[in-house]
Design a protein around this motif. Sequence first.
Motif, PDB file in Angstrom:
ATOM      1  N   ASN A   1       2.037  -4.476  -4.958  1.00  0.00           N
ATOM      2  CA  ASN A   1       2.956  -3.622  -5.698  1.00  0.00           C
ATOM      3  C   ASN A   1       2.158  -2.535  -6.418  1.00  0.00           C
ATOM      4  OD1 ASN A   1       1.916  -4.750  -8.078  1.00  0.00           O
ATOM      5  ND2 ASN A   1       3.488  -6.329  -8.109  1.00  0.00           N
ATOM      6  N   PHE A   2       2.865  -1.619  -7.010  1.00  0.00           N
ATOM      7  CA  PHE A   2       2.205  -0.498  -7.678  1.00  0.00           C
ATOM      8  C   PHE A   2       1.287  -0.968  -8.792  1.00  0.00           C
ATOM      9  CE2 PHE A   2       6.038   1.953  -6.148  1.00  0.00           C
ATOM     10  CZ  PHE A   2       5.345   2.671  -5.193  1.00  0.00           C
ATOM     11  N   GLU A   3       1.705  -1.998  -9.488  1.00  0.00           N
ATOM     12  CA  GLU A   3       0.899  -2.519 -10.599  1.00  0.00           C
ATOM     13  C   GLU A   3      -0.475  -2.984 -10.109  1.00  0.00           C
ATOM     14  OE1 GLU A   3       0.159  -3.017 -14.404  1.00  0.00           O
ATOM     15  OE2 GLU A   3       2.247  -2.638 -13.839  1.00  0.00           O
ATOM     16  N   GLU A   4      -0.485  -3.780  -9.051  1.00  0.00           N
ATOM     17  CA  GLU A   4      -1.749  -4.269  -8.496  1.00  0.00           C
ATOM     18  C   GLU A   4      -2.601  -3.128  -7.957  1.00  0.00           C
ATOM     19  OE1 GLU A   4      -1.270  -7.448  -5.640  1.00  0.00           O
ATOM     20  OE2 GLU A   4       0.423  -8.225  -6.788  1.00  0.00           O
ATOM     21  N   LEU A   5      -1.951  -2.199  -7.263  1.00  0.00           N
ATOM     22  CA  LEU A   5      -2.696  -1.061  -6.715  1.00  0.00           C
ATOM     23  C   LEU A   5      -3.306  -0.218  -7.825  1.00  0.00           C
ATOM     24  CD1 LEU A   5      -0.308   0.025  -3.831  1.00  0.00           C
ATOM     25  CD2 LEU A   5      -2.582  -0.973  -3.599  1.00  0.00           C
ATOM     26  N   PHE A   6      -2.554   0.006  -8.896  1.00  0.00           N
ATOM     27  CA  PHE A   6      -3.075   0.777 -10.018  1.00  0.00           C
ATOM     28  C   PHE A   6      -4.300   0.090 -10.610  1.00  0.00           C
ATOM     29  CE2 PHE A   6      -3.392   1.836 -14.510  1.00  0.00           C
ATOM     30  CZ  PHE A   6      -3.413   3.219 -14.453  1.00  0.00           C
ATOM     31  N   GLU A   7      -4.200  -1.216 -10.805  1.00  0.00           N
ATOM     32  CA  GLU A   7      -5.318  -1.972 -11.375  1.00  0.00           C
ATOM     33  C   GLU A   7      -6.558  -1.895 -10.491  1.00  0.00           C
ATOM     34  OE1 GLU A   7      -5.571  -3.548 -14.391  1.00  0.00           O
ATOM     35  OE2 GLU A   7      -3.631  -2.643 -14.824  1.00  0.00           O
TER      36      GLU A   7
ATOM     37  N   LYS B   1      -7.245  10.100  -9.300  1.00  0.00           N
ATOM     38  CA  LYS B   1      -6.458  11.309  -9.042  1.00  0.00           C
ATOM     39  C   LYS B   1      -5.660  11.174  -7.743  1.00  0.00           C
ATOM     40  CE  LYS B   1      -5.290  15.689  -9.405  1.00  0.00           C
ATOM     41  NZ  LYS B   1      -3.918  15.881  -9.851  1.00  0.00           N
ATOM     42  N   LEU B   2      -6.304  10.689  -6.703  1.00  0.00           N
ATOM     43  CA  LEU B   2      -5.614  10.516  -5.420  1.00  0.00           C
ATOM     44  C   LEU B   2      -4.482   9.496  -5.528  1.00  0.00           C
ATOM     45  CD1 LEU B   2      -8.582  10.602  -2.902  1.00  0.00           C
ATOM     46  CD2 LEU B   2      -6.807  12.328  -3.192  1.00  0.00           C
ATOM     47  N   PHE B   3      -4.729   8.380  -6.227  1.00  0.00           N
ATOM     48  CA  PHE B   3      -3.682   7.375  -6.384  1.00  0.00           C
ATOM     49  C   PHE B   3      -2.483   7.943  -7.136  1.00  0.00           C
ATOM     50  CE2 PHE B   3      -1.479   4.139  -8.826  1.00  0.00           C
ATOM     51  CZ  PHE B   3      -1.115   3.257  -7.815  1.00  0.00           C
ATOM     52  N   LEU B   4      -2.738   8.625  -8.245  1.00  0.00           N
ATOM     53  CA  LEU B   4      -1.639   9.167  -9.037  1.00  0.00           C
ATOM     54  C   LEU B   4      -0.874  10.236  -8.253  1.00  0.00           C
ATOM     55  CD1 LEU B   4      -3.285   9.335 -12.584  1.00  0.00           C
ATOM     56  CD2 LEU B   4      -1.792   7.556 -11.636  1.00  0.00           C
ATOM     57  N   ASP B   5      -1.585  11.059  -7.492  1.00  0.00           N
ATOM     58  CA  ASP B   5      -0.913  12.067  -6.661  1.00  0.00           C
ATOM     59  C   ASP B   5      -0.058  11.403  -5.586  1.00  0.00           C
ATOM     60  OD1 ASP B   5      -2.027  14.109  -8.122  1.00  0.00           O
ATOM     61  OD2 ASP B   5      -3.534  14.634  -6.622  1.00  0.00           O
ATOM     62  N   LEU B   6      -0.606  10.394  -4.941  1.00  0.00           N
ATOM     63  CA  LEU B   6       0.144   9.708  -3.887  1.00  0.00           C
ATOM     64  C   LEU B   6       1.341   8.952  -4.453  1.00  0.00           C
ATOM     65  CD1 LEU B   6      -2.779   8.457  -1.655  1.00  0.00           C
ATOM     66  CD2 LEU B   6      -1.159  10.291  -1.151  1.00  0.00           C
ATOM     67  N   LEU B   7       1.211   8.449  -5.658  1.00  0.00           N
ATOM     68  CA  LEU B   7       2.334   7.774  -6.308  1.00  0.00           C
ATOM     69  C   LEU B   7       3.504   8.743  -6.474  1.00  0.00           C
ATOM     70  CD1 LEU B   7       3.304   5.143  -7.653  1.00  0.00           C
ATOM     71  CD2 LEU B   7       2.312   5.984  -9.780  1.00  0.00           C
ATOM     72  N   CYS B   8       3.186   9.976  -6.821  1.00  0.00           N
ATOM     73  CA  CYS B   8       4.230  10.989  -6.965  1.00  0.00           C
ATOM     74  C   CYS B   8       4.914  11.281  -5.639  1.00  0.00           C
ATOM     75  CB  CYS B   8       3.636  12.289  -7.507  1.00  0.00           C
ATOM     76  SG  CYS B   8       2.944  12.137  -9.140  1.00  0.00           S
ATOM     77  N   TYR B   9       4.142  11.256  -4.562  1.00  0.00           N
ATOM     78  CA  TYR B   9       4.680  11.576  -3.243  1.00  0.00           C
ATOM     79  C   TYR B   9       5.385  10.399  -2.586  1.00  0.00           C
ATOM     80  CZ  TYR B   9       2.153  15.963  -3.413  1.00  0.00           C
ATOM     81  OH  TYR B   9       1.717  17.208  -3.775  1.00  0.00           O
ATOM     82  N   ALA B  10       5.325   9.224  -3.171  1.00  0.00           N
ATOM     83  CA  ALA B  10       5.970   8.056  -2.573  1.00  0.00           C
ATOM     84  C   ALA B  10       7.472   8.282  -2.410  1.00  0.00           C
ATOM     85  CB  ALA B  10       5.696   6.810  -3.403  1.00  0.00           C
ATOM     86  N   GLY B  11       8.100   8.918  -3.393  1.00  0.00           N
ATOM     87  CA  GLY B  11       9.506   9.271  -3.273  1.00  0.00           C
ATOM     88  C   GLY B  11      10.479   8.124  -3.417  1.00  0.00           C
ATOM     89  N   THR B  12      10.029   7.006  -3.957  1.00  0.00           N
ATOM     90  CA  THR B  12      10.925   5.856  -4.115  1.00  0.00           C
ATOM     91  C   THR B  12      11.337   5.689  -5.575  1.00  0.00           C
ATOM     92  OG1 THR B  12       9.123   4.288  -4.517  1.00  0.00           O
ATOM     93  CG2 THR B  12       9.768   4.653  -2.216  1.00  0.00           C
ATOM     94  N   THR B  13      12.421   4.966  -5.764  1.00  0.00           N
ATOM     95  CA  THR B  13      12.875   4.643  -7.114  1.00  0.00           C
ATOM     96  C   THR B  13      11.800   3.857  -7.855  1.00  0.00           C
ATOM     97  OG1 THR B  13      15.176   4.628  -6.396  1.00  0.00           O
ATOM     98  CG2 THR B  13      14.668   3.432  -8.418  1.00  0.00           C
ATOM     99  N   ASP B  14      11.193   2.892  -7.168  1.00  0.00           N
ATOM    100  CA  ASP B  14      10.144   2.079  -7.795  1.00  0.00           C
ATOM    101  C   ASP B  14       8.979   2.941  -8.275  1.00  0.00           C
ATOM    102  OD1 ASP B  14      11.594  -0.218  -7.336  1.00  0.00           O
ATOM    103  OD2 ASP B  14      10.483  -0.766  -5.528  1.00  0.00           O
ATOM    104  N   ALA B  15       8.583   3.920  -7.469  1.00  0.00           N
ATOM    105  CA  ALA B  15       7.468   4.799  -7.849  1.00  0.00           C
ATOM    106  C   ALA B  15       7.840   5.630  -9.069  1.00  0.00           C
ATOM    107  CB  ALA B  15       7.071   5.698  -6.686  1.00  0.00           C
TER     108      ALA B  15
END
Length: 185
Positions: A50-56, A76-90
Amino acid sequence: MVDEKRRRLSIILNNYQNSGYPYYFWTEARVDKIPDLLPVLKDIRDKKLNFEELFERVAKQGRSHRATAHEQMNRKLFLDLLCYAGTTDAALFIKKLYEQDRITTSEAKEMIESVPQNLFLVDAKVVEEYLNMFLSEKVQKQRHLASSTGIALGKMINQATVKRQQMRGDIHDEQSIRRQQHAQA
């Protein structure tokens, strides 16, 4: 740099090669690594990651002042890609990161501004959560973040109303274009 013999295109970012840390984007030479990505993508799909684990794992270390260039780039890449995920969870995870002070105000501003552009389907939960964030004292104390959040919220509400009026996959016909022009006038 283009290597015709190996059919590889390499792009060195920010001249990190001089500091001993080259970063490459790759093309055909790394196609063999794509099968290695499939289990990771499957885990994400199956919600094992999940996003939490990936962020950690990926982004947490990059915030420190002592972080290496590599850790900062990963963040920076993770945070940018999180924005581009386009999901409600993101979108909700971005809000959570800001509320828990796990991202800086400038990172939050940049991410919140990109949410409406990339959100596949705006639902009531996202709009409600971003409205609560916009109205919070923490956001209102930072006027640049407050304005970005307000604009993002307005864009999401606009998208939600436009998508509700049209069916999925519709191409705008003359009548819908006239209605939109009349509504904007």
